[in-house]
Design a protein around this motif. Structure first.
Motif: not given
Length: 379
Positions: A183, A204, A207, A211, A244, A246-247, A250-251
């Protein structure tokens, strides 16, 4: 003239050696005669005739004075009841066999298992030293936020083999360290000289790499009923779903921050300020709808997974799905646009709250303590 018997007569008289009374008194007793055949009497008499008395050097005065014989002063007490004899030597207890020792260790709670002799590494000390050096480099690089060098050390650790066996990525928490490195290693601020970087922001690429890493672990280590306590997909799924979440957050936070900064930098007239505020509100609404779509897609994947055991009763997954349900319920009420049906949004929010309550009931049935944040979200 042939010799007669008197020619062989010795010149000295034959007599037994004289013994004093004391010598005869302390001479060792003769052995009792065995029950033998009449023909063996000569041999027994011959053997007894060769027994010589032992001369004793102990005087009659010494016999009446045992302290002097033992060399012990009269003014000192005797050393013990067994004096002057030594105590009996106790036999050593038998050492337990290796099989019994392994059974006793396995019966402990939690059990301890001794590795087979073939797995004991007595010759590959150099490889173990090499592994220790790589582990030190790994943790030092993580402390310095040098994730590129940490990734290289972690890759070398995975390629290290002990006794011909590669290291298991699941041991000692290495699987979690690998995901963290993937990450962070794509951050643009990071370099090989250990300069500080903003580790709270994940790119990105980071992430997607993390994943994909979790997906590979899930396929490589599926859950097995024969070994339910092992680290398997049951452990990796909550970590991947948490990543997921957290992603998505954050976005949304980054987009919201950019919109606010752009509105503060703009210096226009009152009419233009009004239009900027309208654009900002529309942007926030669009951002909420995007967040809602991403969260709903994640919840659908979790529901599909939790249809079958053991995922439907696994406490970490239940707690995570309960939190996502409460999150979705809030998004359905706050992300509704002017063209959306309020009744439909309210019904979806109520459905998610009901799902959260069912997860809480399953957690209680499993004996898990419910966090206060989740209980407050249901009020």
């Amino acid at each position: 003239m042939p010799p007669t018997a008197h020619h062989f007569t010795p010149v000295y008289p034959l007599h037994e050696p004289q013994q004093s009374f004391r010598s005869k008194q302390y001479a060792p007793p003769r052995k009792r005669k065995r029950q033998q055949d009449p023909n063996d009497d000569d041999e027994s008499e011959d053997s007894e005739s060769h027994t010589e008395p032992i001369q004793s050097s102990v005087s009659s005065h010494d016999i009446n004075n045992p302290y002097r014989v033992a060399g012990w002063p009269r003014d000192m007490p005797l050393p013990g009841l067994s004096f002057p004899h030594a105590p009996a030597i106790k036999q050593r207890s038998r050492q337990p066999s290796s099989d019994n020792l392994q059974k006793e260790l396995a019966a402990l709670k939690p059990p301890l298992y001794v590795p087979p002799p073939g797995e004991l590494d007595n010759t590959s000390s150099l490889r173990r030293h090499h592994l220790g050096v790589l582990t030190t480099i790994l943790h030092t690089s993580l402390l310095k936020h040098d994730f590129v060098r940490a990734g290289r050390a972690w890759g070398m650790i995975l390629r290290t083999s002990i006794l011909g066996r590669p290291l298991d990525v699941r041991t000692h928490g290495r699987w979690g360290i690998g995901a963290e490195i993937l990450m962070r290693k794509f951050l643009p601020q990071n370099n090989l000289h250990g300069e500080s970087s903003n580790t709270s922001t994940i790119s990105d690429e980071g992430f997607e790499a993390a994943k994909d890493y979790y997906e590979r672990l899930i396929l490589q280590y599926p859950f097995q009923k024969t070994n339910p306590s092992a680290i398997s997909s049951l452990t990796f799924y909550p970590a991947m779903f948490g990543l997921c979440i957290y992603e998505i957050q954050q976005k949304c936070n980054q987009t919201l921050k950019r919109n606010r900064n752009s509105s503060l930098d703009a210096d226009h007239s009152d009419s233009e300020s009004e239009s900027n505020r309208n654009l900002e509100s529309e942007g926030i609404a669009a951002l909420k709808r995007s967040e809602l779509d991403s969260a709903a897609s994640l919840a659908a994947r979790m529901d599909e997974l939790m249809l079958s055991p053991p995922f439907d009763t696994y406490p970490p997954l239940l707690q995570l799905r309960c939190s996502v349900a409460l999150w979705l319920a809030d998004l359905y009420m706050s992300a509704a646009g002017p063209d959306d049906d309020d009744d439909e949004n309210k019904e979806r929010a109520s459905t998610e709250r009901s799902r959260a309550k069912r997860c809480i009931e399953r957690m209680k049935a499993a004996g898990v303590t419910i966090p206060e944040l989740i209980l407050n979200g249901l009020d």
